[in-house]
Scaffold this motif. Structure first.
Motif, PDB file in Angstrom:
ATOM      1  N   TYR A  65     -32.954 -11.355   6.867  1.00  0.00           N
ATOM      2  CA  TYR A  65     -34.218 -11.947   6.213  1.00  0.00           C
ATOM      3  C   TYR A  65     -35.418 -11.435   7.270  1.00  0.00           C
ATOM      4  N   ALA A  66     -36.531 -11.666   6.599  1.00  0.00           N
ATOM      5  CA  ALA A  66     -37.847 -10.931   7.258  1.00  0.00           C
ATOM      6  C   ALA A  66     -38.593 -12.023   7.746  1.00  0.00           C
ATOM      7  N   VAL A 103     -33.116 -16.028   3.419  1.00  0.00           N
ATOM      8  CA  VAL A 103     -31.927 -15.139   3.919  1.00  0.00           C
ATOM      9  C   VAL A 103     -31.301 -14.615   2.518  1.00  0.00           C
ATOM     10  N   LYS A 104     -30.986 -13.382   2.368  1.00  0.00           N
ATOM     11  CA  LYS A 104     -30.200 -12.669   1.545  1.00  0.00           C
ATOM     12  C   LYS A 104     -28.708 -12.606   2.129  1.00  0.00           C
ATOM     13  N   LYS A 105     -27.617 -12.946   1.501  1.00  0.00           N
ATOM     14  CA  LYS A 105     -26.161 -12.930   1.750  1.00  0.00           C
ATOM     15  C   LYS A 105     -25.554 -11.469   1.521  1.00  0.00           C
ATOM     16  N   LYS A 106     -24.946 -10.938   2.545  1.00  0.00           N
ATOM     17  CA  LYS A 106     -23.939  -9.892   2.469  1.00  0.00           C
ATOM     18  C   LYS A 106     -24.760  -8.901   1.716  1.00  0.00           C
ATOM     19  N   ASN A 143     -30.877 -10.392  11.343  1.00  0.00           N
ATOM     20  CA  ASN A 143     -29.726 -10.998  10.889  1.00  0.00           C
ATOM     21  C   ASN A 143     -29.351 -12.459  11.094  1.00  0.00           C
ATOM     22  N   ASN A 144     -29.155 -13.076   9.972  1.00  0.00           N
ATOM     23  CA  ASN A 144     -28.920 -14.517  10.408  1.00  0.00           C
ATOM     24  C   ASN A 144     -27.700 -14.808  10.802  1.00  0.00           C
ATOM     25  N   GLU A 145     -27.556 -15.277  12.011  1.00  0.00           N
ATOM     26  CA  GLU A 145     -26.109 -15.620  12.670  1.00  0.00           C
ATOM     27  C   GLU A 145     -25.515 -16.829  12.606  1.00  0.00           C
ATOM     28  N   ASN A 146     -26.335 -17.941  11.871  1.00  0.00           N
ATOM     29  CA  ASN A 146     -26.039 -19.247  11.867  1.00  0.00           C
ATOM     30  C   ASN A 146     -25.990 -20.033  13.216  1.00  0.00           C
ATOM     31  N   ALA A 175     -24.937 -18.545  16.063  1.00  0.00           N
ATOM     32  CA  ALA A 175     -25.332 -17.687  17.427  1.00  0.00           C
ATOM     33  C   ALA A 175     -26.821 -17.271  17.082  1.00  0.00           C
ATOM     34  N   GLN A 176     -27.406 -16.527  18.219  1.00  0.00           N
ATOM     35  CA  GLN A 176     -28.569 -15.979  18.068  1.00  0.00           C
ATOM     36  C   GLN A 176     -28.816 -15.099  17.077  1.00  0.00           C
ATOM     37  N   ASP A 177     -29.758 -14.922  16.099  1.00  0.00           N
ATOM     38  CA  ASP A 177     -30.218 -13.943  15.325  1.00  0.00           C
ATOM     39  C   ASP A 177     -30.057 -12.392  15.914  1.00  0.00           C
ATOM     40  N   VAL A 178     -29.741 -11.534  15.227  1.00  0.00           N
ATOM     41  CA  VAL A 178     -29.724 -10.190  15.820  1.00  0.00           C
ATOM     42  C   VAL A 178     -30.932  -9.477  14.981  1.00  0.00           C
ATOM     43  N   PHE A 179     -31.757  -8.705  16.036  1.00  0.00           N
ATOM     44  CA  PHE A 179     -32.897  -8.088  15.592  1.00  0.00           C
ATOM     45  C   PHE A 179     -32.379  -6.885  14.793  1.00  0.00           C
ATOM     46  N   LEU A 180     -33.147  -6.371  13.749  1.00  0.00           N
ATOM     47  CA  LEU A 180     -32.631  -5.166  12.945  1.00  0.00           C
ATOM     48  C   LEU A 180     -33.733  -4.127  12.815  1.00  0.00           C
ATOM     49  N   GLY A 181     -34.802  -4.398  13.271  1.00  0.00           N
ATOM     50  CA  GLY A 181     -35.924  -3.489  13.283  1.00  0.00           C
ATOM     51  C   GLY A 181     -37.281  -4.080  12.980  1.00  0.00           C
ATOM     52  N   GLU A 182     -38.414  -3.424  13.016  1.00  0.00           N
ATOM     53  CA  GLU A 182     -39.734  -3.770  12.850  1.00  0.00           C
ATOM     54  C   GLU A 182     -40.642  -2.635  12.481  1.00  0.00           C
ATOM     55  N   THR A 183     -41.628  -2.813  11.751  1.00  0.00           N
ATOM     56  CA  THR A 183     -42.734  -2.127  11.360  1.00  0.00           C
ATOM     57  C   THR A 183     -43.929  -2.723  11.569  1.00  0.00           C
ATOM     58  N   ARG A 184     -45.179  -2.145  11.950  1.00  0.00           N
ATOM     59  CA  ARG A 184     -46.388  -2.515  12.064  1.00  0.00           C
ATOM     60  C   ARG A 184     -47.247  -1.748  11.083  1.00  0.00           C
ATOM     61  N   VAL A 185     -48.303  -2.508  10.382  1.00  0.00           N
ATOM     62  CA  VAL A 185     -49.345  -1.764   9.506  1.00  0.00           C
ATOM     63  C   VAL A 185     -50.609  -2.406   9.814  1.00  0.00           C
ATOM     64  N   PRO A 186     -51.702  -1.508  10.226  1.00  0.00           N
ATOM     65  CA  PRO A 186     -52.748  -1.919  10.485  1.00  0.00           C
ATOM     66  C   PRO A 186     -53.699  -2.433   9.425  1.00  0.00           C
ATOM     67  N   VAL A 187     -54.238  -3.502   9.476  1.00  0.00           N
ATOM     68  CA  VAL A 187     -55.013  -4.029   8.104  1.00  0.00           C
ATOM     69  C   VAL A 187     -56.239  -2.987   7.668  1.00  0.00           C
ATOM     70  N   LYS A 188     -56.826  -2.312   8.697  1.00  0.00           N
ATOM     71  CA  LYS A 188     -57.824  -1.274   8.449  1.00  0.00           C
ATOM     72  C   LYS A 188     -57.215  -0.514   7.189  1.00  0.00           C
TER      73      LYS A 188
END
Length: 822
Positions: free
Chosen positions: A171-172, A189-192, A236-239, A241-254
Motif C-alpha cells: 500500500y502507499a 492494500v493490494k494483495k500478493k 508492505n502490510n504485515e498485519n 507485525a510491523q509494516d515493512v518499508f519498500l521505498g519512497e520518492t519526493r516530488v516538489p510541488v514547484k
C-alpha cells in the motif's frame, strides 16, 4: 534473455567477474564473535539474490575466489554484494554491503577494485518504481475567495521486491509536507503483487488567498511553492507485525509552475534518515566486474559484417582477413576472440580458420619443442573452441571423478614442508596416486566421447605440425597434447568451477589436491620420454612421486588416445549420446491436480534436466518422483505472475498436465528456459501457441476460454533450430564484434596508415613501431579489408545513432526519474 521492442531491437545484458576476497571484516552484532566469523557473499539485482558463494570458515580476511557469470534477464537499478556471517540458530547476520548503480558499472569494468563495505540498513533496501500524476486545481470557497487544491493520483507501481520469497501486500501513503504541515493519505492494500494497480486520487489544500486576481492563473505564492513537496512511501502490510518499508520518492510541488499537469514514473529511493554509521569499521571487498550491455539490431543490419567475417578462412594470407585483424588489434582482450569463435562455429567455418591461423603461427615457430606454447590468436581460438564444444565431453569424462575427489576429501599432500601434524606421507602418496590413475584412465579411455569438431581440429594440427617439422617424429603428438592435455583437461582439473564441473571453488585443501593431480596429468600427457620430464621437476617430492608411474605403459596409453582423437578418419556421431546433466537445482513445484488454494500447493523439489529427460526428486540424489522424456515436451514458456501470485515462474507443457515451476530468482528462471528451450526445440509435437496463465475455476485465467483443451492464446517463443551444444545468437555475437571494433577504432586507423605506407614504399620493410604492432604480410590486401570494415562500421554506427535519438523520455516507464530523498 530480453524482450524485443516493436522495431525488433533487443537490449541484452550480462555480468561476469570474481568475488576475490574480503579484508578486515568488522564485528557483527549478536552471538557471533569476530574470532568465530564464518562468512559468505551474495550478489543481488536490486533486492533479488541471484548468486551465493559457499561459506568460508573462521576468518576476518577470507579469500572467496568465486567466479560468476550470468545473463541479466530484466531491467535493474543497482547491483549489490553482501557479506553475511553464517549463523546456525538464527538468521544469517549482514556484515556489510557494496552497492553499485547500473550507470556506474562501466567505471569498474574489467579491472579489480577494493570497495569499502557499508552498513546494511533495512530502510535502504529498496527497489521498484511508482507512476504518479499531479495537478493544481483552482477552487472558489464558500466566502468567494480563491484557493488552490493539489490533486495527486497514484496510478501504479512496478518491480516491488519479494518479501520472504513471496509477492508483497503493498500500500502507499501520500503526504503533502512543508515546514509546518504534513497531511497524509493512504491507499488500499493490494494483495500478493509486486506490480500493484492503485488508481487512487487524493486532494490536498495548498494555499488560500483573500481575493481573486486575473494576473496569474494560480494564486500560489512563490515562497510556499518552494517549500512544499509530495512524499510517497510504499509499504508492505504485515498485519500482525510491523509494516515493512519498500521505498519512497519526493516530488516538489514547484514542478507545477511550468506544467499544469505533471505525470511521470519515479524510482523508489531509500529513506534519507537511514543508518549513518561509519563504513570504515566494516572492512572491504575486492571485486572484479565486467558488465556488458548490447543493443542488438535486427539481423539484416549485421549481414555485411557477418559475411565479411565468415569469408576470413578463404582470405590469402589469413592475416589480411577481418577475423585475424580483430584478433590482432585486441591481443590483450580475452573477450575479443570468443564472439568470433562462436560465430565461426555456428556457420561451420571454425576448422578452416583455426587451421589457417595455426599454419601462420607454425611458420614463425623455429623449434618443434616450443610448438603452440604462447598466448597467440591460434591458441586462444582453440582454447575457446574446446570450452564451447567440449563442455559435455568434460562433464562425461571428468565430473564423476572430480565429484569423488571433492566429496571424499582424502589428504593427498606429499610436500614435506606442507605436511600437517599426524599426516602420513605414504598414505597421502597412495591417495594421490589413486586419484591420478582414475583421472588419467578417464581421459585416455574417453576418445569415443571426444566431439567430432575437436577431432577435426586436432587432425589438422597434427598434419600441419608434421609438414612444418618433418624430421621430428614426436611433433605430430605434441601438437595435439599441448591442447587436449595442457590447455583442456589439466586446466579443468585445476579449476573445475570454471568449467561448470563444480558449483563453487573448492576449499584450499581440495584445491591443493587438484593442483597436484593437474601437474601430474599435464606431465603424463606431454609427449616425450618421462625420464626427460623428471629432470624438469624442481620439487624433489614430485620427482619421487612420478617415478612410481610406469613409463612405457603411460606413453603407450597417451599415444593410443592421441591417435584416436586425431585420426585421419572423420569421426561421426553415433547418435547415442551419453546422458549429460545440463542443469539441476532446487525449485518450487506446483503439485499436479491440486486445488489452487492452500500453502501445500507448492513444494520444494530437486529439478534435473539432461539431454534425454526432465525429472524432479524429493531431494538431490533421491529416486525420481516423475520423469518426462524431453522428446515429449511441447513448449517451455514463462508463466504470468498473476497465475499464482508468484514471480519467476515457468511452465513445461507436455502430454500430461503442465508442469508449473518457480525458480529461486530471475537469473535461474532465465537459465532454466535457456536450457529447456533448446533441448526440446526440435520435437515434432511442439505447440505454436500456449496459455500464459493457468486453468482454474473452469476457465483459463488468461483468455477465459472454458475448455481445458482450448488452443493457447499467445504465440510460443520462436526458436532457431541449432545444435544443442552450439546454441549461438549470431546477431548478438556480431554486435559484440562491432563494439570491439568501435572501441579499437584508433588501432584500426593506425593499421590502415601502416598498410598505406608499406604499399607505397617498395623497398625492404622498415621496422617502425606502428608496423611491429600488427601482422601485415600483404599491405594491399589488408588495406582492402580495413576499408570494407570501416564502411560497414559507419553504417552500423549510423543505425545505432538513430536508435539513440529515440531514447525513452525522462520520466517514462523505461527511463524513470530519480527522485529526491529526505
Amino acid at each position: 534473455m530480453a524482450e524485443e521492442d516493436d522495431a525488433g531491437i533487443r537490449i541484452l545484458q550480462s555480468l561476469r567477474g570474481k568475488i576475490c576476497e574480503a579484508k578486515n571484516l568488522g564485528p557483527v552484532s549478536g552471538p557471533n564473535r569476530q574470532r568465530d566469523l564464518c562468512t559468505f557473499c551474495t550478489i543481488s539485482l536490486d533486492q533479488e539474490e541471484v548468486f551465493r558463494t559457499k561459506v568460508f570458515d573462521k576468518s576476518v580476511s577470507p579469500f572467496y575466489g568465486e567466479d560468476f557469470y550470468f545473463e541479466i534477464p530484466r531491467p535493474f537499478q543497482c547491483l549489490s554484494f553482501y557479506v553475511y556471517a553464517k549463523s546456525v540458530f538464527q538468521r544469517d547476520l549482514p556484515v556489510g554491503k557494496v552497492s553499485i548503480r547500473k550507470d556506474d558499472l562501466c567505471k569498474y569494468s574489467g579491472k579489480e577494485h577494493w570497495f569499502s563495505l557499508h552498513p546494511v540498513d533495512p530502510n535502504s533496501e529498496v527497489q521498484g518504481k511508482v507512476h504518479l500524476e499531479m495537478r493544481l486545481n483552482e477552487v472558489i470557497t464558500d466566502n468567494g475567495s480563491v484557493g488552490q487544491h493539489l490533486l495527486v493520483r497514484i496510478i501504479e507501481c512496478q518491480g516491488l521486491p519479494l518479501i520472504s520469497g513471496q509477492n508483497c501486500d503493498p500500500y502507499a501513503t501520500v503526504s503533502l509536507v512543508g515546514p509546518a504541515r504534513s497531511d497524509q493519505k493512504k491507499t488500499k492494500v493490494k494483495k500478493k503483487t509486486s506490480n500493484p494497480q492503485f488508481e487512487e486520487t487524493f486532494f490536498f489544500e495548498v494555499t488560500r488567498s483573500s481575493s481573486y486576481s486575473k494576473k496569474s492563473h494560480f494564486q500560489v505564492e512563490e515562497e510556499d511553492i518552494e517549500k512544499l513537496e509530495i512524499k510517497v512511501d510504499l509499504w508492505n502490510n504485515e498485519n500482525l507485525a510491523q509494516d515493512v518499508f519498500l521505498g519512497e520518492t519526493r516530488v516538489p510541488v514547484k514542478i507545477l509552475q511550468n506544467d499544469r499537469v505533471h505525470r511521470a514514473w519515479y524510482l523508489l529511493q531509500p529513506k534519507g534518515n537511514g543508518s549513518k554509521s561509519k563504513s570504515d569499521d566494516l572492512g572491504s571487498l575486492r571485486l572484479k566486474l565486467t558488465y556488458i550491455e548490447d543493443t542488438v539490431l535486427p539481423s539484416a543490419y549485421y549481414t555485411p559484417l557477418c559475411n565479411l567475417l565468415l569469408k576470413s578462412p578463404d582470405v590469402k594470407p589469413i592475416s589480411a582477413s577481418a577475423a585475424h585483424i580483430l584478433g590482432d588489434i585486441c591481443r590483450e582482450r580475452y573477450e575479443a576472440v570468443l564472439p568470433t569463435v562462436r560465430l565461426l562455429l555456428h556457420h561451420n567455418r571454425c576448422v578452416p580458420f583455426v587451421s589457417a591461423v595455426a599454419a601462420l603461427e607454425l611458420d614463425n615457430t623455429q623449434e618443434a619443442n616450443t610448438i603452440f606454447r604462447g598466448n597467440s590468436l591460434a591458441t586462444r581460438c582453440i582454447d575457446d573452441m574446446m570450452k564451447i564444444v567440449g563442455k559435455n565431453y568434460l562433464a562425461v569424462t571428468l565430473k564423476p571423478v572430480i565429484d569423488e575427489i571433492c566429496e571424499s576429501n582424502k589428504t593427498c599432500e606429499i610436500d614435506p614442508v606442507k605436511l600437517k601434524e599426524g599426516d602420513n606421507v605414504e598414505v597421502n602418496k597412495e591417495n594421490l596416486q589413486g586419484y591420478v590413475q582414475k583421472v588419467f584412465s578417464s581421459i585416455t579411455q574417453s576418445s569415443s566421447s571426444c566431439p567430432p569438431l575437436m577431432c577435426d581440429v586436432f587432425r589438422s594440427l597434427r598434419h600441419l605440425a608434421c609438414k612444418r617439422f618433418p624430421a621430428d617424429p614426436h611433433v605430430q603428438y605434441s601438437a595435439v597434447s599441448s591442447f587436449v592435455f595442457l590447455r583442456f583437461f589439466a586446466v579443468a582439473v585445476l579449476t573445475p568451477h570454471s568449467f561448470q564441473l563444480r558449483s563453487h571453488h573448492p576449499d584450499p585443501e581440495i584445491s591443493r589436491t587438484l593442483t597436484l593431480i593437474s601437474k601430474t596429468i599435464q606431465t603424463l600427457g606431454s609427449w616425450g620420454s618421462l625420464s626427460k620430464k623428471l629432470s624438469s621437476f624442481k620439487e624433489t617430492y614430485m620427482y619421487d612421486f612420478f617415478k612410481s608411474f610406469q613409463e612405457d605403459k603411460c606413453i603407450e596409453k597417451v599415444k593410443k588416445f592421441l591417435d584416436e582423437i586425431s585420426s585421419n578418419v572423420s569421426k561421426e556421431s553415433s547418435g547415442l549420446e551419453d546422458a549429460v546433466v545440463l542443469k539441476e537445482g532446487e525449485v518450487q513445484k506446483r503439485a499436479q491436480g491440486r486445488k489452487r488454494l492452500g500453502k501445500k500447493n507448492f513444494k520444494k523439489r530437486w529439478l534435473r534436466v539432461t539431454n534425454r529427460e526432465l525429472s524432479y526428486h524429493k531431494h538431490k540424489g533421491k529416486e525420481a518422483l516423475c520423469i518426462i522424456n524431453v522428446k515429449n515436451i511441447q513448449a517451455v514458456e514463462k508463466l504470468d505472475e498473476s497465475a499464482f501470485n508468484r514471480k519467476n515462474m515457468f511452465q513445461v507443457v507436455h502430454s500430461e498436465k503442465p508442469l508449473y515451476v518457480q525458480a529461486g530468482n530471475c537469473v535461474e528462471a532465465s537459465e532454466w528456459l535457456e536450457v529447456l528451450g533448446p533441448v526440446s526445440r526440435c520435437n515434432e509435437g511442439r505447440l505454436s501457441t500456449f496459455h500464459p496463465s493457468n486453468y482454474s475455476s473452469g476457465a483459463w485465467q488468461c483468455c477465459k476460454s472454458q475448455s481445458s483443451n482450448a488452443p493457447g492464446c499467445k504465440p510460443c517463443t520462436t526458436t532457431v533450430l541449432a545444435n544443442l551444444q552450439l546454441d549461438i545468437d549470431c546477431d548478438r555475437e556480431t554486435e559484440r564484434i562491432f563494439s570491439l571494433l568501435s572501441v579499437n577504432d584508433t588501432k584500426l586507423q593506425n593499421m590502415e596508415d601502416a598498410c598505406a605506407s608499406m604499399a607505397v614504399y617498395q623497398g625492404p620493410q622498415r621496422e617502425q613501431e606502428d608496423y611491429s604492432k600488427f601482422t601485415i604480410q600483404e599491405p594491399k590486401e589488408t588495406f582492402q579489408t580495413l576499408k570494407q570494415l570501416r564502411n560497414i562500421m559507419e553504417e552500423l554506427q549510423r543505425q545505432h545513432n538513430i536508435r539513440r535519438d529515440t531514447t525513452a523520455q525522462y520520466g517514462s516507464l523505461d527511463n524513470p526519474i530519480v527522485g529526491k530523498t529526505s
